[in-house]
Motif scaffolding. Structure first.
Motif, PDB file in Angstrom:
ATOM      1  N   LYS A 328       0.825  -1.212   0.000  1.00 57.02           N
ATOM      2  CA  LYS A 328       0.000   0.000   0.000  1.00 57.02           C
ATOM      3  C   LYS A 328       0.862   1.267   0.000  1.00 57.02           C
ATOM      4  O   LYS A 328       2.081   1.208   0.121  1.00 57.02           O
ATOM      5  CB  LYS A 328      -0.945  -0.033   1.207  1.00 57.02           C
ATOM      6  N   ASP A 346     -10.350  -0.615   1.154  1.00 53.76           N
ATOM      7  CA  ASP A 346     -10.883  -0.482  -0.203  1.00 53.76           C
ATOM      8  C   ASP A 346     -12.350  -0.882  -0.139  1.00 53.76           C
ATOM      9  O   ASP A 346     -12.706  -1.786   0.626  1.00 53.76           O
ATOM     10  CB  ASP A 346     -10.171  -1.436  -1.176  1.00 53.76           C
ATOM     11  N   GLU A 355     -13.025  -1.977  -7.527  1.00 57.12           N
ATOM     12  CA  GLU A 355     -12.765  -1.049  -6.422  1.00 57.12           C
ATOM     13  C   GLU A 355     -13.328   0.344  -6.747  1.00 57.12           C
ATOM     14  O   GLU A 355     -12.956   0.946  -7.741  1.00 57.12           O
ATOM     15  CB  GLU A 355     -11.248  -0.955  -6.204  1.00 57.12           C
ATOM     16  N   GLY A 358     -10.775   3.889  -2.283  1.00 56.88           N
ATOM     17  CA  GLY A 358      -9.539   3.502  -1.602  1.00 56.88           C
ATOM     18  C   GLY A 358      -9.224   4.583  -0.581  1.00 56.88           C
ATOM     19  O   GLY A 358      -9.299   5.767  -0.895  1.00 56.88           O
TER      20      GLY A 358
HETATM   21 MG    MG Z   1      -6.727   1.756  -4.627  1.00 55.40          MG
END
Ligand code: MG
Ligand code: 4AD
Length: 432
Positions: A328, A346, A355, A358
């Motif tokens: 990440k 997420d 997704e 985030g």
């Molecule tokens: Mg992301």
């Protein structure tokens, strides 16, 4: 003919009156001494009835020679007609051809994607595109209302920046009077200082990623809305994301039902989008993938196919939390119970749209943040201002980013992001 000019969607308020509609010829039928042009003006379509014996010669000829997408001014009497779309017809007294269109390239027959993309400037007029963009319009207004109503302050973040917020592999680089600048990947870094100034802030604008892969979920230029809140913890962040998504879906259901129906969207799926959403950890997600026969291991990125498998296990959006810090972004706060994990989240949309959000709690310790910037090989001098936020009254804080096109695709039910933004920027395409 001097009359009131009216938009087509307002015609039902003018039954019995003579009005003028300005628009484009959508379609036309004729039989002998009658012509039935269907006119579109961006607000709706109306069928017109032109009778040879009731109009002057110019009107008859203009109506007759008008080609698809020619512009017309049509004056007539508004008549109730329950069988007609919109509930009214226009009984024509006068037609004036404003602009005769060349043979229109987009016809009702099937066209290939490349052809349609090359004609995006015209494709926007087609019904499906029209309804998708009406839904986008509603979502963008809902976004602003949501934050305004909750006393967030809008902070416009810059598009030209010297900072890589989301990794150095997807930067669009440009020359800035001899220095390097990039198109912004995210407004987040600029919002964190603003959170110290206003408490609750958000930005909403275009962001840029040189994504060198061709997928239906990636654009080079996309719109992102990013809230950032001082003293908001990781649980509070997830609650905000849930409330936000429930609100947006609710607004589209409340105000854009007609477009959803035109797009043949399964409404029941959207009606299920109610809090609370399932929340699972990254570890749970890996186990879930393994149980479905996917080759997933701790430390792997969760890609598009994996997201779809996870999403299909639930009937509403699912939140995945506590990812390995190693996969990440540099700014994520470590999990106090396991510093190998990051307090990142997420949100995955249902039905395979991937997704949509985030976000994370941010590191608020100066020295740890400095260490992460160095570990990620980022230039510390360019991040001094960002480190300052931790020097002058540091505070725990959290925020997320929501990709507008992903949400438009999901809510409208269109599979590819290219149809969710007026002029998509994609790999190898910047025309038109
Ligand atoms: Mg992301
Ligand atoms: O997960 P991302 O990369 O997060 C950030 O940029 C954070 N700085 C946001 C923050 O915490 N303020 O991107 C956020 C969202 C993704 O969940 C996705 O919806 C969308 O932006 N997104 C894209 N949409 C279209 N095309 C792309 N290439 C996208 N990349 C990300």
């Amino acid at each position: 003919m001097a009359t009131t000019t009216v938009r087509i969607k307002d015609l039902p308020q003018y039954v019995g009156e003579t009005v003028t509609v300005n628009g484009w010829l959508y379609n036309k039928r004729s039989s002998g001494k009658l012509q039935f042009p269907i006119v579109r003006d961006g607000s709706g379509v109306v069928q017109c009835v032109v009778s040879k014996k009731e109009v002057d010669e110019t009107s008859w000829n203009d109506s007759d020679r008008a080609t698809q997408e020619s512009t017309l001014a049509v004056t007539g009497n508004v008549v109730s007609e329950t069988r007609a779309p919109g509930g009214v017809e226009l009984h024509v007294k006068e037609v004036r051809l404003i602009g005769l269109a060349d043979a229109y390239p987009i016809s009702p027959k099937e066209h290939g994607t490349d052809f349609l993309m090359n004609h995006r400037h015209l494709w926007l007029r087609s019904m499906k595109q029209h309804h998708v963009l009406l839904i986008r319009n509603e979502i963008e207004k809902a976004i602003r209302d949501f934050y305004y109503d909750r006393n967030f302050v809008l902070i416009d973040s810059p598009i030209l920046t010297a900072n890589a917020a989301e990794g150095t592999s997807t930067l669009f680089e440009t020359d800035y009077f001899g220095d390097k600048a990039y198109l912004s990947q995210s407004g987040q870094l600029y919002l964190e200082p603003a959170a110290a100034a206003f408490g609750k802030v958000y930005c909403f604008g275009p962001t840029f990623r040189a994504e060198k892969s061709k997928t239906r979920r990636h654009l080079m230029e996309f719109w992102m809305v990013e809230p950032e809140v001082a003293f908001l913890d990781f649980d509070g962040l997830q609650a905000l994301a849930e409330e936000f998504i429930e609100y947006i879906v609710g607004r589209v259901l409340e105000r854009q039902m007609e477009s959803l129906k035109e797009l043949e969207r399964d409404i029941t799926k959207l009606e299920q989008v109610k809090r609370p959403f399932p929340r699972i950890t990254y570890r749970d997600a890996i186990e879930l993938l393994k149980s479905k026969g996917m080759p997933a291991n701790f430390g792997d990125d969760i890609g598009g196919d994996e997201e779809t498998v996870i999403a299909n296990s639930y009937d509403r959006p699912v939140i995945i939390t506590r990812y390995p810090a190693a996969i990440k972004a540099f700014y994520m706060q470590p999990d106090p119970n396991d510093p190998e994990l990051a307090l990142g989240m997420d949100m995955i949309a249902p039905e395979g749209y991937g997704e949509i959000i985030g976000g994370s709690q941010r590191i608020h310790d100066h020295d740890l943040l400095l260490q992460r910037i160095q570990e990620h090989g980022l230039p510390v001098d360019k991040f001094q201002w960002y480190l300052d936020v931790r020097k002058y009254g540091t505070f725990p804080h959290s925020g997320f980013g929501m990709g507008v096109e992903r949400v438009v695709a999901w809510i409208s039910g269109v599979p590819h992001l290219r149809e969710t933004i007026p002029y998509p920027r994609m790999l190898n395409r910047i025309y038109p």
